[in-house]
Enzyme design. Structure first.
Site, mmCIF file in Angstrom:
data_model
loop_
_atom_site.group_PDB
_atom_site.id
_atom_site.type_symbol
_atom_site.label_atom_id
_atom_site.label_comp_id
_atom_site.label_asym_id
_atom_site.label_seq_id
_atom_site.Cartn_x
_atom_site.Cartn_y
_atom_site.Cartn_z
ATOM 1 N N TYR A 221 1.753 -1.291 2.208
ATOM 2 C CA TYR A 221 2.236 -1.910 0.973
ATOM 3 C C TYR A 221 1.589 -1.265 -0.248
ATOM 4 O O TYR A 221 2.266 -0.896 -1.216
ATOM 5 C CB TYR A 221 1.928 -3.403 1.017
ATOM 6 C CG TYR A 221 2.438 -4.192 -0.157
ATOM 7 C CD1 TYR A 221 3.791 -4.486 -0.292
ATOM 8 C CD2 TYR A 221 1.563 -4.682 -1.122
ATOM 9 C CE1 TYR A 221 4.260 -5.230 -1.361
ATOM 10 C CE2 TYR A 221 2.029 -5.428 -2.200
ATOM 11 C CZ TYR A 221 3.367 -5.703 -2.305
ATOM 12 O OH TYR A 221 3.831 -6.439 -3.373
ATOM 13 N N SER B 298 3.263 -4.182 -8.035
ATOM 14 C CA SER B 298 2.296 -5.122 -7.474
ATOM 15 C C SER B 298 0.908 -4.731 -7.949
ATOM 16 O O SER B 298 0.661 -3.559 -8.265
ATOM 17 C CB SER B 298 2.335 -5.070 -5.940
ATOM 18 O OG SER B 298 1.220 -5.750 -5.384
#
Length: 265
Positions: A156, A143
């Site tokens: 995250y 990501s």
């Protein structure tokens, strides 16, 4: 198209979103697919199998929660026994949820993100790597939050930064065997992981009930290119590059596909 003709790829989180797109894109290039996901996504896996087979390729499905190492190992071994080989591992399964400032995150939310996004990748690679020979490829889906920080996503971001380090280490460990390990960092992608009310509220806190269109305007302002998000196939094309011989001398590399989000001044 034959860039992966008669090779076999295992993909986690395969029933929907980016995982589904990866399976179809690899199948379009001649690969047979070992598609893994949670048992609750059995219907999605069944539809995926039909789509892969409509392309003239084989699709073996299996159930595994990437947090469970024994389940992942069993699913991979069972699938390889049916396909006869394994050439590509795509560690795609991930979670982006429970968004909140770091000090408001629950222990459960923090641990879940690390268990799936980091430890789940390790479990997947550990199960798949023994089946790979020279020319094999491992592709991790990371990501942009593994490149930069992200407000309200400490869990995250931490997991994605950590998995980037794992990829570099694995590249060093598996390189002598001729196995490559790389990571693709998506920005916002048009999948349910981004297209949901929780994310809309995060990017448009000024509105009581923001819509997809409200969020699209805010997300587009974050990018250099004038789009709010990329399509799943854009990430799949990057996965395909790393899976194919076109990247035969590329390992330990990070490829960002984000419409310029991380470079926006």
């Amino acid at each position: 198209m034959t860039r992966l003709q008669d090779r076999v790829a295992v993909v986690t989180g395969a029933a929907g979103g980016m995982g589904r797109a990866h399976c179809l894109r690899l199948a379009d290039e001649g690969a047979d697919i070992l598609a893994l996901d949670l048992e609750q996504h059995a219907a999605g896996l069944a539809v995926l199998a039909e789509e892969v087979e409509s392309r003239g390729r084989r699709c073996v499905t299996g159930f595994a929660d990437v947090r469970d190492p024994l389940a992942v190992e069993e699913a991979v071994n069972t699938g390889v026994a049916q396909t006869g080989r394994l050439d590509v591992v795509v560690a795609n399964a991930g979670v982006y949820a429970d968004l909140a400032p770091a000090w408001e995150l629950s222990d459960e939310s923090w641990q879940r993100a690390l268990d799936i996004n980091l430890t789940g990748v390790w479990h997947t690679v550990r199960a798949g790597a023994p089946h790979l020979g020279a020319g094999g490829s491992i592709v991790v889906v990371g990501s942009v939050n593994g490149v930069k920080g992200g407000a309200s996503a400490a869990h995250y971001s931490a997991s994605k930064h950590a998995v980037s380090g794992l990829v570099k280490t694995l590249a060093n460990e598996l390189g002598p065997q001729g196995v490559r390990v790389n990571i693709v960092h998506p920005g916002s992608v048009a999948t349910p992981m981004i297209l949901n009310d929780e994310v809309y509220a995060k990017v448009r806190p000024d509105l009581p009930n923001p819509t997809r269109e409200d969020a699209a305007a805010a997300l587009a302002r974050r990018n250099i290119l004038p789009v709010p998000w990329v399509d799943p196939v854009d990430i799949s094309n990057a996965v395909l590059f790393f899976a194919s011989d076109e990247s035969r001398y590329v390992t330990g590399t990070q490829l960002v596909v984000d419409a310029g989000l991380t470079q926006k001044v």
